[in-house]
Scaffold this active site. Sequence first.
Site, PDB file in Angstrom:
ATOM      1  CG  HIS A 395      -1.468   0.698   5.541  1.00  7.48           C
ATOM      2  ND1 HIS A 395      -1.586   1.893   4.869  1.00  7.48           N
ATOM      3  CD2 HIS A 395      -0.415   0.052   4.965  1.00  7.48           C
ATOM      4  CE1 HIS A 395      -0.653   1.975   3.935  1.00  7.48           C
ATOM      5  NE2 HIS A 395       0.081   0.868   3.970  1.00  7.48           N
ATOM      6  CG  ASP A 399      -2.612   6.333   1.930  1.00 11.11           C
ATOM      7  OD1 ASP A 399      -3.183   5.249   2.162  1.00 11.11           O
ATOM      8  OD2 ASP A 399      -3.080   7.215   1.178  1.00 11.11           O
TER       9      ASP A 399
END
Length: 424
Positions: A395, A399
Amino acid sequence: MPEVKVPELAESITEGTIAEWLKQVGDSVDKGEAIVELETDKVNVEVVSEEAGVLQELLANEGDTVEVGQAIAVVGEGSGNNTSEAPAKQEAPKQETETSTDDKSAQPAEATSNDTDDKSQDNNQRVNATPSARKYAREKGIDLSEIAAASNDVVRKEHVDQSQTQTSTQQQAQPAAKEETKKLTQQNPSKPVIREKMSRRKKTAAKKLLEVSNNTAMLTTFNEIDMTNVMDLRKRKKEQFIKDHDGTKLGFMSFFTKAAVAALKKYPEVNAEIDGDDMITKQYYDIGVAVSTEDGLLVPFVRDCDKKNFAEIEDEIGNLAKKARDKKLGLDDMVNGSFTITNGGIFGSMMSTPIINGSQAAILGMHSIITRPIAIDADTIENRPMMYIALSYDHRIIDGKEAVGFLKTIKELIENPEDLLLES
């Protein structure tokens, strides 16, 4: 005197473990001859001598961890021992001690070994076998030609070990069981356990998996694919594909590999990695395909998948899988990939959260194809072959929007495979 050093192995491999010395002090060594087998977290490699002469000193023991560039042996001038005879002479008293305390029963076995020794050595020279397998067979008095007939391939140490195990199982079963029971009883009389050392590969894999979990912001997102169209296309094209491509079969992995390449081009963040404060976006598409072996899961890479057609990808996946199971993968097969696909469906997994491989940013998980009722529209429900897919991703780089979009692209391409096949 010339030193034998641990060679450069691969960019990501800095150390290994001495698995087995193939030569001993005093043995003659030819230039380019393997003298030690080195175990790394990827594959086992044989280290060769750059000079001919005599092995004068071992600077590391079996089981020691050694680093790239470290000296592990010294080779000097002269002529050494005949290694084909030395192990047999050294092994004789050991065999007598281990096999029986009855001298009368030990003598016939020793005589039989002496009678057949020359014949076995002649046969062994004609067999295609690794140096470690030859050495091990000499020590155990095993004829490699018998093993070669069964293996239909290069004879390796594990083949010799399996042969010895099969021939001695009945003799050793009862004593081994008693010894194991004794060990377990001493440890805990009521709760038996088995304790064994982890292989270097398993220890390294465990360490790296933990590092990935601790050093990345790993998250997994899911989607599902209706496999109806791709299964129908594969069925219709199957026979013609085999004819057109010299027997190569059309599988699902090539579809998912090509779909992954297209999705990586659309979402380049998924094809990236973090290096310090920089993000490196790879402009190549080397896709790793996870292969299950006796030594655990290995991930060789199919290079330049964007430049290969379906048949070339299927061929390479098949070749890499065979090399992995035969323990013939080279270091070049195992490093510097950009993305990985793992298929837990072959083991019956319906859903999973795969762990990112090494320095990559994401991994795609395939799963079992399960027929279940699906709502086609408000008034129609049909049984469809469905597969859950998962994308585990870092992450910090990717995204949620990109991760979901990536999986959606995979889904759309697999559900409309004609376009994917035509583009290839």
